[in-house]
Motif scaffolding. Structure first.
Motif, PDB file in Angstrom:
ATOM      1  N   LYS A 433       0.874  -1.177   0.000  1.00 26.25           N
ATOM      2  CA  LYS A 433       0.000   0.000   0.000  1.00 26.25           C
ATOM      3  C   LYS A 433       0.915   1.232   0.000  1.00 26.25           C
ATOM      4  N   TYR A 434       0.599   2.152  -0.902  1.00 27.15           N
ATOM      5  CA  TYR A 434       1.455   3.336  -1.053  1.00 27.15           C
ATOM      6  C   TYR A 434       0.731   4.575  -0.532  1.00 27.15           C
ATOM      7  N   SER A 435       1.526   5.434   0.083  1.00 27.29           N
ATOM      8  CA  SER A 435       1.012   6.723   0.557  1.00 27.29           C
ATOM      9  C   SER A 435       0.910   7.673  -0.621  1.00 27.29           C
ATOM     10  N   THR A 436      -0.207   8.397  -0.718  1.00 34.33           N
ATOM     11  CA  THR A 436      -0.368   9.343  -1.819  1.00 34.33           C
ATOM     12  C   THR A 436       0.459  10.611  -1.602  1.00 34.33           C
ATOM     13  N   LYS A 437       0.831  10.854  -0.368  1.00 41.17           N
ATOM     14  CA  LYS A 437       1.610  12.063  -0.086  1.00 41.17           C
ATOM     15  C   LYS A 437       3.084  11.830  -0.373  1.00 41.17           C
ATOM     16  N   GLU A 438       3.687  10.830   0.256  1.00 41.25           N
ATOM     17  CA  GLU A 438       5.119  10.580   0.074  1.00 41.25           C
ATOM     18  C   GLU A 438       5.402   9.642  -1.100  1.00 41.25           C
ATOM     19  N   GLU A 439       4.362   8.968  -1.609  1.00 43.25           N
ATOM     20  CA  GLU A 439       4.494   7.984  -2.674  1.00 43.25           C
ATOM     21  C   GLU A 439       5.547   6.924  -2.322  1.00 43.25           C
ATOM     22  N   ALA A 442       3.766   2.275   2.658  1.00 38.04           N
ATOM     23  CA  ALA A 442       3.212   2.676   3.951  1.00 38.04           C
ATOM     24  C   ALA A 442       2.424   1.544   4.611  1.00 38.04           C
ATOM     25  N   LYS A 619      -9.080   6.836   8.005  1.00 40.75           N
ATOM     26  CA  LYS A 619      -8.171   6.816   6.872  1.00 40.75           C
ATOM     27  C   LYS A 619      -8.864   6.130   5.701  1.00 40.75           C
ATOM     28  N   THR A 635      -5.132  11.213  -5.390  1.00 42.77           N
ATOM     29  CA  THR A 635      -4.188  12.123  -4.718  1.00 42.77           C
ATOM     30  C   THR A 635      -4.834  13.493  -4.541  1.00 42.77           C
ATOM     31  N   ASP A 640      -5.665   8.522   1.466  1.00 40.53           N
ATOM     32  CA  ASP A 640      -4.450   8.267   2.245  1.00 40.53           C
ATOM     33  C   ASP A 640      -3.543   7.217   1.600  1.00 40.53           C
ATOM     34  N   LEU A 641      -4.121   6.057   1.250  1.00 41.63           N
ATOM     35  CA  LEU A 641      -3.299   4.954   0.740  1.00 41.63           C
ATOM     36  C   LEU A 641      -3.921   4.393  -0.534  1.00 41.63           C
TER      37      LEU A 641
END
Length: 663
Positions: A433-439, A442, A619, A635, A640-641
């Protein structure tokens, strides 16, 4: 049908008749033996008494003749005595020279023609002899041999028995059989020869006749009783068989009768007729019973049965199976005729209660040359019926090769699932699962894959639905939670940075009131902080027992676990579930992002759901994301993810560690 079930049914139906028949013969033989024994003893005693009476009469004559001297005894004196005792026919007295010294008719037997026998008769003394005329029949000789005679008695076998039929018809006490017998009394150096008529009178056998009649009546009573018992046994067997084969709901033949007769019919068929098993099911039968009553529901099934019974042919069978299901073994010429008959059956059933709307579905299984079991055919037709989706407009479905393959596969899965769990054939896969903020990475979702030693990698959709039906999913859930905890513990020991890994918990698990403590116990064995274990539940669990679910979720969060709702929007989502369930993460189903005509509407709904979740302090995870456009949209909406093939597919632990060495 199982061997033991078949055996018990045979015992229930069977009550042996041969013991009663044997008892009937034995009693008849015993009664007959008693009758003949009594008759024989009575005849022997009767003859014995007749001889004794003849001897007494003869001895009395001898005493009478010599009481005043033989020279003073006249024929008139004798006639007076004979008149008193009509059994005396003649009297002669002979001396030692065999000369007649006195006779009432100058007649005496010829001593030279007499055969002599000796026997005993111990009660009348030693001074008499018994003489019977020669040339007698053997039967009389045999009877005389049975008489007990005293010492020094001369016994001679005489004339045939004589039957006097005329007197028997005209007199009350007449001889039935008789014989003339000479008695020789040795008295004062003379032989007094007395010719006696020994007769068996009708009065003599009166008791014999009565006894025989009574015995015959008694025998007849016993025979009638036993015949009635045998008839009763046969009747009871028929009653038991009828009860055994009667369906308690419809009053017709039940499934046991159907299977026995159907199996027999299929075995003898040998290709003469084409047979098909048709499973008939009334949809929403329980709803009918709720509205109109259980009794009315059973009456409806009874009417269904007899309506179907009237339209099936001679070589066809049918029976009620369970609830609102019926099985019909039909003959047909071709597929078109078969489907036409099924449509006709549907119309007949609908006309049972024409003013109520009823729906029926039909599962069909064609009987080939190898099919000899009604139960097997019905099971296949029910399998086809169960595979129809609830919202399907199709009402007739046939069991085919693919369904059979599916059945064989399910059987194989169920046979091997326990061994697979013990030998750890179920492998832990992770999808990042990837964070949309830090890419960046997560989190991950734990997914199960079955790596079979022969069949290789088996995808979840090939075994998870089977496990959900048979309950094995509970063991698999525990196994996966433990595998995740084990892996987290390993990474923790290696000094790697941990991130939350979500594990699916099936709705069946949420029926346990102690589920929170149970999961806590599994994780705590590996000393993993609870915040790194995320437990995913499906929204459908909310509709089972929402109070148990709410309480369990509350306890899990108190223990420090992350709780998420998976596939939100995939089913019949309810905002009420979001209101009552305090969860941490909401996973939006991938179907919102698929389709051509509905993408815009889906994006709008996703946008509103994300906004709602933010307001509820949840979340958001979007799963099934496959394109850059979807990522950019999510995004922009501050999701979030993101989880999906755009970033990474599910991978084994080795692949995961190789790709994400930085963890």
């Amino acid at each position: 049908m199982s061997y033991y079930k078949e055996k018990r049914i045979r015992k229930l139906k069977k009550k042996r008749i041969w013991p009663s028949i044997l008892g009937l013969f034995l009693i008849a033989i015993i009664l007959e033996t008693i009758v003949f024994a009594f008759l024989g003893l009575y005849v022997m005693d009767l003859i014995d008494r007749k001889f004794h009476d003849s001897y007494k009469s003869s001895y009395n004559i001898a005493e009478l003749m010599f009481s005043d001297g033989l020279e003073n005894f006249t024929a008139e004196d004798l006639e007076q005595y004979i008149y008193m005792d009509n059994k005396i026919l003649a009297v002669s007295v002979i001396d030692s020279n065999n000369e007649v010294v006195w006779s009432n008719n100058n007649y005496k037997p010829d001593i030279n023609d007499i055969r002599i026998y000796y026997d005993q008769l111990g009660i009348y003394g030693d001074n008499f002899e018994l003489i019977i005329e020669s040339d007698g029949r053997d039967i009389f000789e045999e009877l005389i041999d049975e008489v007990a005679l005293s010492d020094d008695v001369l016994t001679c076998i005489g004339n045939d028995f004589i039957t006097d039929g005329q007197r028997l018809l005209t007199e009350r006490n007449v001889p039935i059989i008789s014989s003339d017998i000479w008695m020789a009394i040795y008295y004062e150096d003379y032989y007094v020869l007395v010719l006696n008529e020994i007769s068996v009178l009708n009065n003599d056998i009166y008791m014999v006749v009565i006894t025989i009649v009574l015995m015959l009546i008694l025998s007849l009573v016993f025979i009638i009783y036993y015949i009635a018992s045998i008839v009763g046994i046969i009747h009871n067997q028929k009653r038991i068989t009828k009860v055994l084969y009667t369906d308690i709901v419809t009053g017709g033949y039940n499934w046991l009768y159907f299977t026995k007769k159907g199996d027999k019919l299929l075995k003898k068929n040998k290709g003469k007729y084409n047979y098909a098993m048709v499973a008939v099911r009334m949809e929403k039968y329980r709803s009918f019973c709720t509205c109109f009553g259980v009794k009315e529901g059973e009456e409806l099934l009874e009417n269904f049965y007899w309506s179907l019974k009237r339209i099936i042919k001679k070589k066809e069978f049918m029976a009620h199976h369970d609830e609102a299901d019926f099985g019909i073994l039909l003959t047909y010429l071709d597929e078109e005729e078969l489907y036409s008959r099924i449509n006709y059956i549907e119309q007949v059933l609908k006309n049972v209660v024409p003013n109520i709307k009823m729906y029926f579905r039909f599962g069909v299984c064609i009987a080939d040359s190898n099919d000899r079991s009604v139960d097997s055919l019905y099971n296949n037709s029910i399998t086809a019926l169960d595979l129809l989706a609830e919202d399907s407009e199709q009402k007739i479905t046939s069991y085919d090769v693919e369904m059979k393959k599916q059945q064989l596969w399910e059987r194989k899965v169920e046979n091997e699932m326990d061994k697979a769990l013990v030998t750890r054939q179920f492998k832990l896969y992770l999808q990042p699962k990837y964070s949309t903020k830090e890419e960046n990475l997560a989190g991950a979702e734990a997914l199960v894959r079955w790596v079979h030693p022969e069949d290789g990698l088996i995808p979840p959709n090939k075994f998870i639905p089977i496990f959900e039906r048979n309950g094995f999913i509970l063991q698999l859930d525990d196994y996966m939670i433990e595998e995740v905890a084990r892996q987290q513990s390993k990474w923790l020991g290696e000094g790697k940075e941990l991130f939350p890994i979500s594990v699916n918990v099936s709705r069946a698990h949420f029926t346990r009131e102690d589920l929170a403590g149970h999961i806590c116990g599994i994780v705590d064995r590996y000393n993993v902080p609870h915040k790194f274990i995320e437990l995913e539940l499906t929204e459908s669990a909310f509709f089972d027992d929402k109070y148990v679910l709410i309480d369990t979720v509350k306890k899990l969060r108190e223990y420090g676990f992350i709780v998420s709702m998976d596939d939100f929007g995939a089913g019949y989502s309810s905002l009420n579930s979001l209101k009552e369930l305090s969860i941490d993460v909401l996973k939006i189903d991938a179907d919102f992002f698929r389709g051509v005509d509905s993408v815009e509407r889906g994006m709008l709904i996703v946008s509103e759901v994300i906004d709602l979740a933010k307001k509820l302090d949840m979340k958001i995870v979007a799963e099934g994301i496959e394109s850059k456009e979807q990522v950019d949209f999510l995004t922009q909406q501050e999701c979030d993810l993101i989880q999906g093939y755009y970033y990474a597919k599910p991978m084994s632990i080795d692949e995961f560690e190789e790709k994400y060495k930085e963890i």
